[in-house]
Design an enzyme around this catalytic site. Sequence first.
Site, short mmCIF file in Angstrom:
data_model
loop_
_atom_site.label_atom_id
_atom_site.label_comp_id
_atom_site.label_asym_id
_atom_site.label_seq_id
_atom_site.Cartn_x
_atom_site.Cartn_y
_atom_site.Cartn_z
N ASN A 22 0.85 -1.19 0.00
CA ASN A 22 0.00 0.00 0.00
C ASN A 22 0.89 1.24 0.00
O ASN A 22 1.55 1.53 1.00
CB ASN A 22 -0.89 -0.03 1.25
CG ASN A 22 -1.82 1.17 1.34
OD1 ASN A 22 -1.46 2.29 0.99
ND2 ASN A 22 -3.02 0.94 1.85
N PRO A 23 0.93 2.00 -1.11
CA PRO A 23 1.86 3.14 -1.19
C PRO A 23 1.64 4.18 -0.10
O PRO A 23 2.61 4.74 0.43
CB PRO A 23 1.58 3.73 -2.58
CG PRO A 23 0.98 2.60 -3.36
CD PRO A 23 0.19 1.80 -2.37
N ASP A 82 -0.89 -3.68 10.43
CA ASP A 82 -2.25 -4.08 10.08
C ASP A 82 -3.17 -3.13 10.82
O ASP A 82 -3.08 -2.98 12.04
CB ASP A 82 -2.56 -5.53 10.46
CG ASP A 82 -3.80 -6.02 9.72
OD1 ASP A 82 -3.73 -6.13 8.48
OD2 ASP A 82 -4.84 -6.27 10.36
N TYR A 165 -9.74 5.39 4.79
CA TYR A 165 -10.95 6.00 5.35
C TYR A 165 -10.69 7.41 5.89
O TYR A 165 -11.59 8.01 6.50
CB TYR A 165 -11.50 5.13 6.49
CG TYR A 165 -12.03 3.79 6.06
CD1 TYR A 165 -13.37 3.63 5.68
CD2 TYR A 165 -11.22 2.66 6.05
CE1 TYR A 165 -13.87 2.40 5.30
CE2 TYR A 165 -11.71 1.41 5.67
CZ TYR A 165 -13.04 1.29 5.29
OH TYR A 165 -13.54 0.07 4.90
#
Length: 208
Positions: A22-23, A82, A165
């Site tokens: 995930n960049p 995570d 989000y």
Amino acid sequence: MSDPGPAHRRFSGDTLVVASHNPGKVREIADLLAPFGLSRVISAGELDLPEPEETGTTFAANAELKAHAAAVASRHPALSDDSGLEVHALDGAPGIYSARWGGPDKDFGLAMARVNTELGDAADRRANFTCALTLAWPDGHRETFEGRVFGDLVWPPRGEKGFGYDPIFRPDGHPITFAEMEPTAKHAMSHRADAFRQLVAACFATRG
């Protein structure tokens, strides 16, 4: 900082793998690592490492799984995150399934819309981000820390600076969302920063 004591292993190398594809997440972690003078911070994506299946039932279990896989494959210490959004009125959902709420393409526009739809007219729009960080070594040793930040959810999404989000999450005490904040302001208070402070105190205390 005080000595972390024998219960924790200190990080002493100069190369660290960020176990993520995930960049946005890689960029945040690299920014947090910047003060520690590592000569090489590289992502699992750059190394073309496979993404292990996240079979854990908690943030910590999935962070440990990903960090261990990257450390073994790269033969370098690896740091995995995570994290996800826990909406109180939805019994903590989407939680560990935060990315999956965006479908196979991990479209967070869809994911945010789903959260808003499932909340409906609920008066309780409280939520928190949770982050588990695991630092793992190729020999199997690992250190895991959890951080949280609390706030409420807004609609429609606001801001372009964050990811995931962030456009619907407004942290307590602030009138703007994470996606409306400058990255340095978010880094100072985020769930990832909370977990990272604990990691630094335990494993990076003698660096610098």
